[in-house]
Design an enzyme around this catalytic site. Structure first.
Site, PDB file in Angstrom:
ATOM      1  CE1 TYR A 218      -6.000   5.747  -1.626  1.00 30.85           C
ATOM      2  CE2 TYR A 218      -8.309   5.195  -1.990  1.00 30.85           C
ATOM      3  CZ  TYR A 218      -7.214   5.273  -1.162  1.00 30.85           C
ATOM      4  OH  TYR A 218      -7.331   4.864   0.152  1.00 30.85           O
TER       5      TYR A 218
ATOM      6  CE1 TYR B 230      -4.278   1.442   0.325  1.00 29.90           C
ATOM      7  CE2 TYR B 230      -3.048   3.092   1.536  1.00 29.90           C
ATOM      8  CZ  TYR B 230      -4.190   2.703   0.875  1.00 29.90           C
ATOM      9  OH  TYR B 230      -5.240   3.580   0.749  1.00 29.90           O
TER      10      TYR B 230
END
Lengths: 139, 381
Positions: B329, B279
């Site tokens: 995203y 991430y």
């Protein structure tokens, strides 16, 4: 267009005494009556032993910069950049988010000793921190 | 007889500014793509888990998100729920789907992430409350505190954060659906606007409209489906909710606790991982995870990423699709999907040769939530 004001604290039942103490010139943290743990922010119990028995203590106002960030972009029209947001570790142990004032952003450093300084914001007094002398740690 | 969870289908929308479509439109498109990828029908779906994304889930407080999406998709599932764990949410719902199908609570569990902050105004506004009174806004400031400490304690340099951004864009250049496909140089990185020092604009992930979905089922159910089933070998969560009061907060992520657990379930160690999907909301988070997952020693992630090690063709490719810094995203769900594509060996130009194992991470909120998935290849089934 009217000038945009910076955001102000939004006290709730737990944090209202903290902000009231600030108005009276005291930065208070919580002390557990059972295990002696010191902490911020105020909560419904001691985060170490879960005792509901707590009292408030006034901080000495001395601390150091645990970490900091220099806002170079203005995110809120009421808070023009640059300014320094810092995580301050009080001499007594608890940490809080605040600002380092009284020096240029370039002069702020991790571990730098700082001293409490209250500054008005709307109806509130905000606990901010300024450098102590020149005694910067060079670790 | 024990049931083993696998990923049988993946799908996503394009990512970027997708005007005129709500998050619901995007989520429906991603769901249909995942079901179709598996070669299943909507009626086969009997589990629904959702991650509503930052602007829907955290800021607007849409609960229960699954109820509305389930109604729109015409589902009457045997198992459902939404999780709001910030950037750890998508990885967490895929892991929860694995638990649910392994426990026999459902057979085909659809996991959906979606959000549309760019096209639906008011999603990302400046903060309020006690910390906002000090001008402490948003995720950039928070991660700047972590970056400042890493630089102070370990001598990490701006150029080493830049290596992460450059690698992400180099990967993104090979990803047809990536939102940012232009590579960047160190010069570009260093010239990038300072937002909250020490973080620059190019240290920050993209903001995107888009949705992504993953179908989790059992190994048996997946046996005759379209694509090779990708087994979920291990998963774990760990959180650090005490944030500022915790002694190690900003220095060590909860990944240090849940990484070994997830790898242990899989019977693997960090050195066995062929491709890492970490991430990457900010470059500093990639550095911290390289250390906390054990890809390098604590404090040594700066030198570790030098020389293109995490870029295309490097010894540890990180986020071959470009991740949040270049692909778009996707709340972490795109990371799961890229792991699946790599392990199916269908990643085209960006394929990591012979990839047999992948680690996927999710990290979120006030740097205090974390989730890990370890996936294997068809050979592990």
């Amino acid at each position: 267009m009217s000038e945009v004001q910076p955001p102000v604290p939004e006290p709730d039942a737990l944090s209202a005494p903290f902000w009231e103490a600030c108005r009276n010139g005291a930065l208070e943290f919580s002390a557990c009556d059972d295990c002696g743990h010191y902490f911020l922010p105020a909560g419904p119990c001691c985060p170490d032993c879960w005792s509901p028995c707590m009292s408030s203590r006034a901080a000495s106002g001395r601390g150091h910069v645990f970490s900091f960030a220099v806002y170079r972009r203005t995110y809120h029209p009421g808070m023009p950049a640059p300014y320094v947001v810092a995580l301050i570790e009080l001499e007594e142990g608890p940490r809080l988010i605040s600002n380092v004032v009284g020096c240029a952003p370039e002069e702020v450093a991790i571990d730098m000793p700082v001293q409490l300084r209250f500054e008005p914001a709307g109806d509130f007094m905000l606990p901010r921190f300024a450098p102590v002398g020149d005694e910067k740690e060079t670790s | 007889m024990s049931r083993h969870a696998v990923i049988a289908g993946v799908g996503h929308t394009e990512f970027g500014k997708l005007a005129g479509r709500t998050a619901w439109h995007l989520e429906a498109e991603a769901a249909a793509a995942a079901v179709s990828d598996a070669g299943l029908q909507p009626a086969d779906v009997d589990g629904l888990l959702t991650d509503p994304g930052p602007s829907q889930g955290i800021l607007q407080g849409i609960t229960p998100h699954f109820l509305r999406l389930g109604a729109q998709l015409g589902l009457d599932p045997d198992y459902t729920g939404s999780e709001i764990l910030g950037g750890a949410g998508s990885v967490a719902i895929v892991a929860r789907a694995a638990l649910a199908v392994e426990a026999g609570l459902c057979d085909v569990c659809l996991c959906v992430y979606g959000d549309s902050p760019l096209s639906n105004a008011g999603s990302f506004e400046y903060g309020r409350g006690d910390e906002a009174a000090f001008g402490f806004f948003g995720a950039v400031g928070l991660h700047a505190l972590a970056a400042q400490r890493h630089m102070h304690r370990h001598g990490t340099r701006a150029e080493q954060l830049g290596e992460v951004a450059i690698a992400a864009r180099a990967h993104g250049a090979r990803t047809p659906h990536a939102q940012k496909r232009q590579p960047i140089s160190m010069q570009d990185y260093l010239a990038s606007d300072s937002l909250v020092e020490p973080l620059r604009k190019l240290d920050c992930c993209l903001v995107s409209d888009g949705a992504a979905a993953v179908l989790v089922t059992t190994r048996e159910r997946a046996a005759d489906l379209r694509a090779p089933a990708i087994p979920i070998l291990g998963h774990a969560q760990a959180h650090s909710l005490s944030t500022y009061t915790s002694p190690n907060h900003f220095d060590t992520l909860p990944a240090a606790r849940c990484g070994p657990k997830a790898l242990g379930h899989a019977g693997l160690s960090a050195s066995d991982i062929d491709v890492a999907l970490l991430y990457d909301c900010f470059t500093i988070v990639v550095l911290l995870q390289l250390e906390d997952y054990g890809f390098c020693k604590k404090g040594e992630s700066g030198p570790f990423v030098e020389g293109g090690r995490i870029g295309p063709g490097g010894s540890l490719p990180v986020n071959p699709s470009g991740g949040l810094l270049a692909e778009g995203y996707g709340g972490g769900m795109l990371h799961v999907i890229e792991a699946v594509r790599q392990l199916r060996h269908e990643a085209g130009e960006r394929q990591v040769k012979g990839a047999q194992s992948a680690l996927v991470s999710g990290h979120g909120l006030g740097m205090n939530t974390h989730a890990t998935l370890v996936l294997g290849s068809h050979a592990h089934v």
